[in-house]
Design an enzyme around this catalytic site. Structure first.
Site, mmCIF file in Angstrom:
data_model
loop_
_atom_site.group_PDB
_atom_site.id
_atom_site.type_symbol
_atom_site.label_atom_id
_atom_site.label_comp_id
_atom_site.label_asym_id
_atom_site.label_seq_id
_atom_site.Cartn_x
_atom_site.Cartn_y
_atom_site.Cartn_z
ATOM 1 N N ASP A 166 55.308 46.779 29.419
ATOM 2 C CA ASP A 166 54.899 45.902 30.517
ATOM 3 C C ASP A 166 53.651 45.077 30.244
ATOM 4 O O ASP A 166 53.378 44.108 30.949
ATOM 5 C CB ASP A 166 54.675 46.730 31.786
ATOM 6 C CG ASP A 166 53.559 47.759 31.646
ATOM 7 O OD1 ASP A 166 52.956 47.853 30.556
ATOM 8 O OD2 ASP A 166 53.288 48.486 32.624
ATOM 9 N N HIS A 167 52.876 45.409 29.216
ATOM 10 C CA HIS A 167 51.571 44.782 29.015
ATOM 11 C C HIS A 167 51.575 43.566 28.084
ATOM 12 O O HIS A 167 50.602 42.822 28.065
ATOM 13 C CB HIS A 167 50.580 45.814 28.449
ATOM 14 C CG HIS A 167 49.837 46.575 29.493
ATOM 15 N ND1 HIS A 167 50.477 47.297 30.483
ATOM 16 C CD2 HIS A 167 48.505 46.732 29.728
ATOM 17 C CE1 HIS A 167 49.559 47.870 31.255
ATOM 18 N NE2 HIS A 167 48.361 47.535 30.818
ATOM 19 N N ASP A 204 47.147 54.966 31.342
ATOM 20 C CA ASP A 204 46.751 53.765 32.067
ATOM 21 C C ASP A 204 45.942 54.212 33.267
ATOM 22 O O ASP A 204 46.290 55.204 33.925
ATOM 23 C CB ASP A 204 47.976 52.965 32.511
ATOM 24 C CG ASP A 204 47.586 51.605 33.069
ATOM 25 O OD1 ASP A 204 47.707 50.613 32.335
ATOM 26 O OD2 ASP A 204 47.168 51.534 34.236
ATOM 27 N N ARG A 236 41.830 44.729 40.070
ATOM 28 C CA ARG A 236 40.612 44.617 39.274
ATOM 29 C C ARG A 236 40.225 43.147 39.172
ATOM 30 O O ARG A 236 41.082 42.293 38.967
ATOM 31 C CB ARG A 236 40.888 45.202 37.890
ATOM 32 C CG ARG A 236 39.707 45.867 37.253
ATOM 33 C CD ARG A 236 40.180 46.833 36.169
ATOM 34 N NE ARG A 236 40.238 48.202 36.665
ATOM 35 C CZ ARG A 236 40.805 49.203 36.022
ATOM 36 N NH1 ARG A 236 41.404 48.990 34.862
ATOM 37 N NH2 ARG A 236 40.792 50.411 36.523
ATOM 38 N N SER A 284 39.527 50.389 32.810
ATOM 39 C CA SER A 284 40.772 50.833 32.213
ATOM 40 C C SER A 284 40.622 52.145 31.453
ATOM 41 O O SER A 284 39.533 52.548 31.056
ATOM 42 C CB SER A 284 41.285 49.740 31.273
ATOM 43 O OG SER A 284 42.351 50.198 30.489
ATOM 44 N N ARG A 288 41.433 52.405 28.580
ATOM 45 C CA ARG A 288 41.508 51.825 27.236
ATOM 46 C C ARG A 288 40.842 52.685 26.155
ATOM 47 O O ARG A 288 39.640 52.644 25.937
ATOM 48 C CB ARG A 288 40.874 50.438 27.288
ATOM 49 C CG ARG A 288 41.298 49.504 26.179
ATOM 50 C CD ARG A 288 40.986 48.088 26.559
ATOM 51 N NE ARG A 288 41.648 47.735 27.808
ATOM 52 C CZ ARG A 288 41.240 46.757 28.611
ATOM 53 N NH1 ARG A 288 40.169 46.060 28.302
ATOM 54 N NH2 ARG A 288 41.897 46.485 29.710
#
Length: 785
Positions: free
Chosen positions: A129-130, A194, A476, A671, A673
């Site tokens: 999806d990213h 995520d 965000r 995030s 991340r």
């Protein structure tokens, strides 16, 4: 399934006037065996184990339990012996499943490959999806993404097939919407790579965002560690009405708690107002709990969840949840660490921003505030959808607003985009006419993907550096988050408010009180939108986009070219040499907010998420250097020349010099991340010292063998200057709860000592000593074999 549970209920009532001496319901429902999802028919929900663990812990603690505690403690590896103290002890947990989005799945799967294990130990999925950039519209953008990212998609597909991981192809939808539709259920513990994984709390699950190394632990069958969360209760009374929406609940909470107010805690919603919110509305609230730093958020099991489960083909799960409902709601009299009360009947529509998701304004006030602050009031683009607000109800309420404008001959004054959350949502809103209404009012339907929400937006209507305003239904809104333009003032609100503001074209419009002028010159007022919570017909599933892993994937080849610019197999990080970290240089002393977007930018850098060396070229390029007030410009202490942060880090690494980063409050906010921790480790960083850390980022740093440390006295942040050298001493006696000393050496030869705190436990100290958590896992595997 249902007949067994109905019989169980009758038997339970008959036994001793309703006293449950025997676990009749458990026994009979277990005979029926309800699958976790349609995609894993042989993986069953185990409420019996949840029940058993909860009863063990309740007896030990001798007090009522919150819902959060029930689900978390119900997944303890050793409920009889685990030390439990909110906010202090580390819990060893056994989550039910793992979910990964494609940007983070690359590094997670590369780490899993590096572990040497043959197959994942729990049900796991990958969701593409990213990597789909918003440019022309859904179909074109999807085709372009498949072409550009073919190498990465092939890697994820084949890695999933080899290691037993389900694969959702590009175009399937956003990970969190797919999880809500297929995988989340009351009482589940799911971890996802995520930060918005808490979306699943809308279905009564404890769903927690983590880094890839945490996911690898779970996929490897190793107990997963989490600091025992505190529990913040949000009591809801009254009922939502008019223009107020579930989004306004979390926008209000964000304004109260701020971006770090939920750190180390689970937000647990309860009270009579809960039943007035749809299941997908509850998911919206839980989703954006990530913006206040919360470990996760959760709602108690209720009729709205049951209705959603039935509509998504999971009535058997709802029937089972009904039988075990006492374990899926909080105990009467349970105690919260903090309680916030919100009367939904009095809640007004909110819009938060710009530049931070906790700057809350009622929609009625934001226009005046914008004029006073000098923010652009003209709205250039309105964007609805995303993982936070792309449900059928969201799309229906937006279409209801758009339909009124069309009836008066109006279209959007602002550009307007729509992101369906999943292929199922896209197909259903096309069938039911919502999509066409949104097109007619001027909207562009984007691909079922994250798109502009995460910076995947090829924006053409402005130039970089041009001051402008956008409104979104996203979660965000950090500087440059959506379009990489630091002058874009992004505001977050509900989809229906975005739609109304896009029609008006200005922040100064309040749909509750203000009038629009129709094409006929007559003034009219928008009525508050009303839409079905769920489609009256069944959902249209759309295209089949799921790839089942084969029963035996051992023969599957996973291709990673040594010359690839997108993928790179991992090399183990170096092991700690047993010495103190002496005379480290300071790569950068960061001024103010430093999110994971600042540390490892998204947008165009997403294409390098599977190549550690290439993506490390974005290290801290968004952080502001306190020495000169600039981004991506730091002094090289060895040459005295200013240059980009990554180049300076690489130079230090080449010269064999260790370095540190100094940060401010809530460092690593945003995030999950993991790259924001991998990159400094890869480029020679050893220590990150801050006033405070965001939860996920602190854990990610530990997992990669870095030392995340905090000032014992936050004022000591001012004692360190970018030209100083630092030594961390006392590592030979590194122990839980024991502070470390930092010796600051100034250029004039003077020095001073400050104290630094840490939150390492014994196993996390072993991660540091081994060089990373993955290195430690390999060491343990070698010993056991």
């Amino acid at each position: 399934m249902a007949p067994y549970c109905v019989l169980a209920a009758r038997l339970r009532h008959a036994l001793n006037g309703g006293i449950r001496r025997y676990h009749v319901a458990s026994v009979l429902c277990q005979r029926a065996k309800v699958a976790m999802s349609h995609f894993e028919p042989n993986e069953y929900i185990n409420y019996e184990k949840l029940e058993k663990n909860i009863n063990i812990v309740r007896k030990r603690l001798d007090r009522p339990l919150t819902l959060s505690e029930k689900i978390v403690y119900g997944h303890l590896d050793d409920p009889a012996k685990q030390e439990i103290e909110r906010g202090k002890t580390y819990l060893r947990l056994r989550p039910d499943r793992v979910a990964m989005q494609d940007a983070t799945a690359q590094m997670a799967m590369l780490q899993f490959i590096s572990s040497g294990l043959p197959k994942v130990a729990v049900p796991s999925t990958i969701h593409c999806d990213h990597l789909i950039e918003a440019q022309s519209g859904g179909d074109k953008d999807l085709r372009r993404a498949k072409d550009i990212n073919q190498e990465v998609y092939n890697f994820l597909s084949t890695a999933g097939a080899k290691y037993g991981v389900g694969f959702w192809k590009p175009g399937s939808g956003i990970i969190h919407q797919i999880i809500l539709e297929n995988y989340s259920y009351p009482g589940v513990m799911l971890i996802g790579t995520d930060s918005h994984t808490p979306n699943g709390g809308g279905l009564g699950g404890i769903c927690i965002g983590v880094g890839g190394a945490d996911a690898v632990d779970v996929m490897a069958g190793i107990p997963w560690e989490l600091k025992c969360p505190k529990v913040i209760g949000v009591k809801l009374t009254g009922k939502l009405s008019g223009w107020s929406s579930p989004k306004d609940v979390i926008l209000k909470v964000a304004g109260i708690l701020t971006v770090k107010g939920g750190t180390g805690a689970i937000i647990e919603y309860h009270g009579p107002g809960v039943d007035s919110i749809s299941c997908t509305g509850m998911a919206t609230i839980c989703n954006m709990g990530a913006e206040i730093g919360a470990t996760t958020s959760v709602f108690p099991y209720n009729s709205r969840m049951k209705k959603y489960l039935g509509k998504t083909g999971r009535a058997d799960i709802a029937a089972l949840a009904d039988e075990f409902q006492q374990y899926l709601v909080p105990d009467p009299g349970c105690q919260y660490d903090q309680v916030i009360e919100i009367n939904l009947s009095e809640l007004k529509p909110h819009i938060n921003g710009p530049f931070t998701p906790d700057l809350a304004h009622p929609v009625s006030d934001v226009g005046a505030v914008a004029e006073k602050e000098g923010w652009p009031v003209d709205i250039r683009v309105g964007l609805i959808g995303s993982c936070t607000n792309s449900s059928y109800e969201d799309m229906g309420r937006s279409a209801a607003v758009a339909k009124q404008a069309l009836a008066h001959g109006l279209k959007c004054k602002s550009k307007f985009t729509i992101t369906p959350g999943s292929e199922q949502i896209r197909a259903t809103i096309e069938r039911d006419g919502y999509a066409q209404i949104l097109r007619d009012v001027g909207g562009l339907i984007l691909a079922n993907a994250c798109g502009p929400c995460i910076g995947q937006w090829d924006r053409k209507d402005i130039k970089k550096g041009e001051k402008n305003t956008i409104v979104t239904s996203y979660n965000r809104n950090f500087t440059g988050r959506n379009d990489a333009n630091p002058e874009t003032h992004a505001f977050v609100t509900s989809p229906e408010i975005v739609t109304a503001l896009s029609i008006a074209g200005t922040l100064k419009f309040n749909p509750e009180t203000d009038f629009l002028t129709g094409a006929d010159g007559k003034k009219f007022k928008l009525e508050a939108p009303d839409a079905d919570e769920l489609p009256r017909l069944d959902f249209d599933p759309g295209q089949d986009t799921y790839q089942y892993p084969p029963k035996d994937g051992s023969g599957q080849h996973v291709d990673v070219s040594p010359t690839s610019q997108r993928l790179q197999l991992l090399e183990p990080f170096d092991k700690w040499d047993g010495k103190d970290l002496e005379d480290m240089l300071i790569l950068i002393k960061v001024k103010g907010k430093c999110t994971t977007d600042h540390i490892s930018a998204a947008g165009p850098w997403l294409k390098f998420r599977g190549h550690l060396d290439n993506i490390s070229n974005n290290l801290l390029i968004g952080a502001i250097n306190i020495e000169n007030g600039k981004a991506n410009s730091v002094r090289n202490a060895l040459t005295q020349e200013f240059g980009p942060v990554p180049d300076t880090a690489r130079y230090y690494k080449k010269m064999g010099v260790k370095w540190a980063v100094i940060g401010d409050e809530n460092y690593g906010e945003g995030s999950s991340r993991e790259h924001a921790a991998l990159e400094p480790r890869h480029l020679g960083g050893r220590v990150i010292i801050t006033k405070s850390f965001a939860r996920i980022h602190e854990t990610n740093l530990k997992k990669q063998g870095l030392l995340p440390l905090t000032f014992a006295d936050p004022a000591d942040y001012n004692k360190i200057h970018p030209v100083d050298k630092l030594s961390i001493v006392g590592l030979a006696d590194f122990a839980p709860g024991k502070p470390l000393k930092c010796i600051i050496k100034h250029p004039n030869g003077s020095q001073e000592t400050i104290m630094l705190n840490h939150t390492f436990n014994e196993s996390q100290i072993e991660w540091f000593q081994a060089g990373s958590a993955l290195n430690r896992m390999k060491e343990l595997q070698q010993k056991s074999s």
